[in-house]
Motif scaffolding. Structure first.
Motif, PDB file in Angstrom:
ATOM      1  N   VAL A   1       0.854  -1.200   0.000  1.00 19.93           N
ATOM      2  CA  VAL A   1       0.000   0.000   0.000  1.00 19.93           C
ATOM      3  C   VAL A   1       0.887   1.246   0.000  1.00 19.93           C
ATOM      4  O   VAL A   1       0.636   2.197  -0.752  1.00 19.93           O
ATOM      5  N   GLY A   2       1.926   1.242   0.832  1.00 17.09           N
ATOM      6  CA  GLY A   2       2.832   2.384   0.871  1.00 17.09           C
ATOM      7  C   GLY A   2       3.572   2.600  -0.435  1.00 17.09           C
ATOM      8  O   GLY A   2       3.719   3.732  -0.897  1.00 17.09           O
ATOM      9  N   VAL A   3       4.023   1.517  -1.036  1.00 17.50           N
ATOM     10  CA  VAL A   3       4.756   1.616  -2.303  1.00 17.50           C
ATOM     11  C   VAL A   3       3.872   2.227  -3.396  1.00 17.50           C
ATOM     12  O   VAL A   3       4.334   3.041  -4.195  1.00 17.50           O
ATOM     13  N   TRP A   4       2.607   1.868  -3.429  1.00 18.22           N
ATOM     14  CA  TRP A   4       1.704   2.331  -4.490  1.00 18.22           C
ATOM     15  C   TRP A   4       0.760   3.435  -4.026  1.00 18.22           C
ATOM     16  O   TRP A   4      -0.213   3.740  -4.707  1.00 18.22           O
ATOM     17  N   TRP A   5       1.027   4.046  -2.866  1.00 17.53           N
ATOM     18  CA  TRP A   5       0.171   5.092  -2.305  1.00 17.53           C
ATOM     19  C   TRP A   5       0.012   6.232  -3.313  1.00 17.53           C
ATOM     20  O   TRP A   5       0.990   6.779  -3.803  1.00 17.53           O
ATOM     21  N   PRO A   6      -1.239   6.633  -3.602  1.00 19.34           N
ATOM     22  CA  PRO A   6      -1.456   7.681  -4.593  1.00 19.34           C
ATOM     23  C   PRO A   6      -1.297   9.101  -4.046  1.00 19.34           C
ATOM     24  O   PRO A   6      -1.293  10.061  -4.806  1.00 19.34           O
TER      25      PRO A   6
ATOM     26  N   LEU B   1       4.309  11.986  -1.306  1.00 17.33           N
ATOM     27  CA  LEU B   1       5.485  11.135  -1.122  1.00 17.33           C
ATOM     28  C   LEU B   1       5.744  10.897   0.360  1.00 17.33           C
ATOM     29  O   LEU B   1       6.077   9.785   0.765  1.00 17.33           O
ATOM     30  N   ALA B   2       5.560  11.927   1.181  1.00 16.73           N
ATOM     31  CA  ALA B   2       5.795  11.778   2.619  1.00 16.73           C
ATOM     32  C   ALA B   2       4.867  10.727   3.215  1.00 16.73           C
ATOM     33  O   ALA B   2       5.303   9.862   3.983  1.00 16.73           O
ATOM     34  N   ALA B   3       3.591  10.768   2.862  1.00 19.90           N
ATOM     35  CA  ALA B   3       2.636   9.782   3.384  1.00 19.90           C
ATOM     36  C   ALA B   3       2.971   8.392   2.867  1.00 19.90           C
ATOM     37  O   ALA B   3       2.935   7.409   3.612  1.00 19.90           O
ATOM     38  N   SER B   4       3.328   8.310   1.595  1.00 22.51           N
ATOM     39  CA  SER B   4       3.687   7.029   0.991  1.00 22.51           C
ATOM     40  C   SER B   4       4.870   6.403   1.723  1.00 22.51           C
ATOM     41  O   SER B   4       4.858   5.210   2.054  1.00 22.51           O
ATOM     42  N   LEU B   5       5.896   7.210   1.986  1.00 23.70           N
ATOM     43  CA  LEU B   5       7.082   6.701   2.672  1.00 23.70           C
ATOM     44  C   LEU B   5       6.771   6.257   4.100  1.00 23.70           C
ATOM     45  O   LEU B   5       7.289   5.246   4.571  1.00 23.70           O
ATOM     46  N   LYS B   6       5.909   6.995   4.786  1.00 24.79           N
ATOM     47  CA  LYS B   6       5.564   6.628   6.166  1.00 24.79           C
ATOM     48  C   LYS B   6       4.805   5.310   6.210  1.00 24.79           C
ATOM     49  O   LYS B   6       5.070   4.462   7.065  1.00 24.79           O
TER      50      LYS B   6
ATOM     51  N   THR C   1      13.435   6.472   7.256  1.00 27.10           N
ATOM     52  CA  THR C   1      13.473   7.340   8.440  1.00 27.10           C
ATOM     53  C   THR C   1      14.468   8.474   8.235  1.00 27.10           C
ATOM     54  O   THR C   1      14.168   9.639   8.535  1.00 27.10           O
ATOM     55  N   ARG C   2      15.643   8.157   7.713  1.00 26.72           N
ATOM     56  CA  ARG C   2      16.667   9.178   7.446  1.00 26.72           C
ATOM     57  C   ARG C   2      16.187  10.185   6.414  1.00 26.72           C
ATOM     58  O   ARG C   2      16.345  11.396   6.580  1.00 26.72           O
ATOM     59  N   ASP C   3      15.566   9.712   5.331  1.00 24.93           N
ATOM     60  CA  ASP C   3      15.092  10.617   4.283  1.00 24.93           C
ATOM     61  C   ASP C   3      14.016  11.559   4.809  1.00 24.93           C
ATOM     62  O   ASP C   3      14.022  12.755   4.497  1.00 24.93           O
ATOM     63  N   ILE C   4      13.103  11.039   5.604  1.00 24.78           N
ATOM     64  CA  ILE C   4      12.050  11.884   6.164  1.00 24.78           C
ATOM     65  C   ILE C   4      12.666  12.926   7.099  1.00 24.78           C
ATOM     66  O   ILE C   4      12.313  14.112   7.037  1.00 24.78           O
ATOM     67  N   ALA C   5      13.602  12.516   7.951  1.00 21.69           N
ATOM     68  CA  ALA C   5      14.244  13.449   8.884  1.00 21.69           C
ATOM     69  C   ALA C   5      15.007  14.542   8.129  1.00 21.69           C
ATOM     70  O   ALA C   5      14.950  15.728   8.504  1.00 21.69           O
ATOM     71  N   ARG C   6      15.713  14.168   7.077  1.00 16.11           N
ATOM     72  CA  ARG C   6      16.452  15.159   6.286  1.00 16.11           C
ATOM     73  C   ARG C   6      15.506  16.133   5.589  1.00 16.11           C
ATOM     74  O   ARG C   6      15.794  17.327   5.502  1.00 16.11           O
ATOM     75  N   ALA C   7      14.368  15.636   5.102  1.00 15.99           N
ATOM     76  CA  ALA C   7      13.400  16.517   4.441  1.00 15.99           C
ATOM     77  C   ALA C   7      12.786  17.495   5.442  1.00 15.99           C
ATOM     78  O   ALA C   7      12.621  18.685   5.141  1.00 15.99           O
TER      79      ALA C   7
END
Length: 156
Positions: A68-73, A76-81, A131-137
């Protein structure tokens, strides 16, 4: 004032074919195990009945939530979480399975166990990566170091 030491942020989506294949296999394995009502022998011999059932649902949930996360429409932040939750759950399930194989089969389980350990380690690495990508963003946004860029989008 923006930090002079920030690097460009490159976020990789989870549409990597290996990740999608592993998540799909987790769904198939979870469904098959639950429908048959019998988990693998290594799970049967090393886990209590309650833990066996939880493991089966964990395998299924990790795969479904990850896909679901990979194909989340949405964003990007929600998809990654969402992807991070699924991959983390699958990392826990595959770690449990790797331990079960090692305990039940010993050296005879090296081949199967090494593949399962590789999946577990990959899940944990991907969880860390997200986690790292979200924190950096978030940090870049707080420091005012973001910009709008035109992205090439794939056709639907």
């Amino acid at each position: 004032m923006p930090s002079r030491h920030l690097r460009p942020l490159q976020v990789a989506t989870g549409r990597n074919p290996f990740e999608v294949a592993i998540l799909t296999a987790a769904v198939l394995g979870g469904v098959t195990s639950l429908v048959r009502g019998v988990p693998p022998q290594s799970v049967l011999s090393t886990m209590s009945p309650l833990v066996q059932e939880l493991w089966q649902y964990e395998l299924l949930a990790g795969g479904v939530i990850g896909l679901v996360g990979v194909w989340w429409p949405g964003t990007l932040a929600a998809s990654l979480k969402v992807e991070r939750i699924g991959v983390g759950v699958l990392g826990a399930a595959t770690s449990m399975y790797a331990i079960a194989i090692a305990v039940a089969a010993g050296l005879a389980g090296v081949v199967a166990g090494s593949f399962v350990i590789a999946i577990a380690l990959s899940c944990w690495a991907r969880t860390f990566q997200i986690t790292r990508d979200i924190a950096r963003a978030v940090k870049a946004t707080r420091e005012g170091c973001t910009t709008d860029v035109t992205l090439l989008a794939e056709k639907r």
